[in-house]
Design an enzyme around this catalytic site. Sequence first.
Site, PDB file in Angstrom:
ATOM      1  N   HIS A  75       0.807  -1.216   0.000  1.00 19.53           N
ATOM      2  CA  HIS A  75       0.000   0.000   0.000  1.00 19.53           C
ATOM      3  C   HIS A  75       0.844   1.270   0.000  1.00 19.53           C
ATOM      4  CE1 HIS A  75      -3.233  -2.885   0.667  1.00 19.53           C
ATOM      5  NE2 HIS A  75      -3.890  -2.026  -0.083  1.00 19.53           N
ATOM      6  N   ARG A 115     -10.972   2.936  -1.899  1.00 19.17           N
ATOM      7  CA  ARG A 115     -10.426   2.211  -0.742  1.00 19.17           C
ATOM      8  C   ARG A 115     -10.754   3.010   0.518  1.00 19.17           C
ATOM      9  NH1 ARG A 115      -5.934   1.006  -4.634  1.00 19.17           N
ATOM     10  NH2 ARG A 115      -5.489  -1.230  -4.532  1.00 19.17           N
ATOM     11  N   ARG A 157     -15.576   0.466  -1.404  1.00 20.10           N
ATOM     12  CA  ARG A 157     -15.244  -0.776  -0.712  1.00 20.10           C
ATOM     13  C   ARG A 157     -15.371  -0.593   0.785  1.00 20.10           C
ATOM     14  NH1 ARG A 157      -9.449  -3.402  -1.686  1.00 20.10           N
ATOM     15  NH2 ARG A 157      -8.733  -1.721  -0.333  1.00 20.10           N
ATOM     16  N   GLU A 216     -10.266 -12.092  -4.319  1.00 19.86           N
ATOM     17  CA  GLU A 216      -8.838 -11.878  -4.078  1.00 19.86           C
ATOM     18  C   GLU A 216      -8.229 -12.979  -3.219  1.00 19.86           C
ATOM     19  OE1 GLU A 216      -8.288  -7.998  -2.333  1.00 19.86           O
ATOM     20  OE2 GLU A 216     -10.017  -8.177  -1.044  1.00 19.86           O
ATOM     21  N   ASN A 254      -3.816  -7.871  -6.684  1.00 19.47           N
ATOM     22  CA  ASN A 254      -2.699  -7.710  -5.746  1.00 19.47           C
ATOM     23  C   ASN A 254      -2.724  -8.814  -4.698  1.00 19.47           C
ATOM     24  OD1 ASN A 254      -2.413  -5.332  -7.149  1.00 19.47           O
ATOM     25  ND2 ASN A 254      -3.403  -4.083  -5.587  1.00 19.47           N
ATOM     26  N   ASP A 255      -3.905  -9.006  -4.123  1.00 21.53           N
ATOM     27  CA  ASP A 255      -4.015 -10.050  -3.109  1.00 21.53           C
ATOM     28  C   ASP A 255      -4.159 -11.437  -3.728  1.00 21.53           C
ATOM     29  OD1 ASP A 255      -3.751  -8.890  -0.526  1.00 21.53           O
ATOM     30  OD2 ASP A 255      -5.600  -7.794  -0.923  1.00 21.53           O
ATOM     31  N   ARG A 279       3.024  -9.524  -0.149  1.00 21.42           N
ATOM     32  CA  ARG A 279       3.221  -8.387  -1.059  1.00 21.42           C
ATOM     33  C   ARG A 279       3.975  -7.240  -0.426  1.00 21.42           C
ATOM     34  NH1 ARG A 279      -3.107  -6.260  -1.422  1.00 21.42           N
ATOM     35  NH2 ARG A 279      -2.277  -4.302  -2.148  1.00 21.42           N
TER      36      ARG A 279
END
Length: 402
Positions: A21, A128, A164, A262, A285-286, A296
């Site tokens: 992030h 987000r 989200r 994810e 990403n996940d 990550r």
Amino acid sequence: VPFKQHHFGGCVTDLGGVTSHTAILARSLGIPAIVGAHTARQMVREGEVVIVDGVHGVLIVDPDPLVLEEYQKRQHEHESQRQKLKRIRGTPATTRDGTAVDLHANIELPQDIEQVRESGATGVGLFRSEFLFLNRGDLPGEDEQFEAYRHVAQAMRGMPVTIRTLDLGADKTVNSAARGGPNPAMGLRAIRLCLAEPQMLRIQLRALLRASHYGNVKILVPMLSSVSEINQTLQFIDNVKQNLDEEGIAYNRNVPIGGMIEIPAAALALNVFTKKLDFLSIGTNDLIQYTLAIDRTDEEVAHLYDPLHPAVLHLLAHVINGANKAGVPVSVCGEMAGELAYTRLLLGLGLRQFSMHPSQLLGVKQRVLTTSLPEITSLTQKIMRADDPMKTRDLLAKLNVA
Ligand code: PEP
Ligand code: MG
């Protein structure tokens, strides 16, 4: 001063991976960044001039004048390319054979909406919301959240705004809800944390539903892994709706509820997701992190992070196909969606909705405009059959010429 209002020229960290992030935040600040440099802090002294080449991941400390000049030239070229791209801002994202593609934007904070509108995005594919909770001592209450969501919903003037629910935990924590655990990425994160802290979720859902009255709001739930989590979440939303009804507060009764795909389990057990949810969004990403078992945020294993791993590609193909067959809208909102190298591959897999950082949107649109779906089908299928990483990369390079 809030983090986003500082004027940074670039960002270098010793820790972190490209989809951590920290990196995502740097992207959203629109500055060049290098993450996982290991020893940058030892090499750079206070007050030194540095060049941050985020394209190649090169940090040059105390450059000599010729190098500096060369990089200034590159910086100007980069900027003029970006200016040129602005010409296609109002052009619909349609492939050469006439297939429409939705290009949406990812945001972290309400003020990002300015940049979204400049990018020509036709919606917000991922807000987000947890960033409203970071870098502060207290938690935003219902009214503050409501104002933030309503602001974005209204600014987008009827275009979809996908918000989200809190994805706290792992590399995003607030003190009052810190529940580290021995392995935060696999611990009480996102919807798991929310279901364990129902008060936090209830407040957010009330704010979201209230905001749904003012625009085209969709609610997206992160990190779902099982049918029971889906059921609990939907039940929870129903309860909050009932309360709002009792209080006579307006909201959109048909607000679409979607789930992030994810976790590999969600991708593999897709049926229950397409049956119970109104839309899906793939968090690559996940999904990559959990499929390849690569943290990550850990630069020691960052080199193993591979969107082209056959396991990842097959999961992506499976989800996109399954959703398309079920008639459930599906998008990709992870970093993969904004990377030009993958635009055609994802189109070839049947993806028609992408959500990315606004700064990447026009580049991706340009790629969409120059793509003919019939021409990329056979190469895409070859990539799906390839089992040698070199071959995969060769084929991808071919897919991306012209
Ligand atoms: C993802 O996992 O791809 C995603 C979009 O969510 P985040 O990066 O916030 O975990
Ligand atoms: Mg995620």
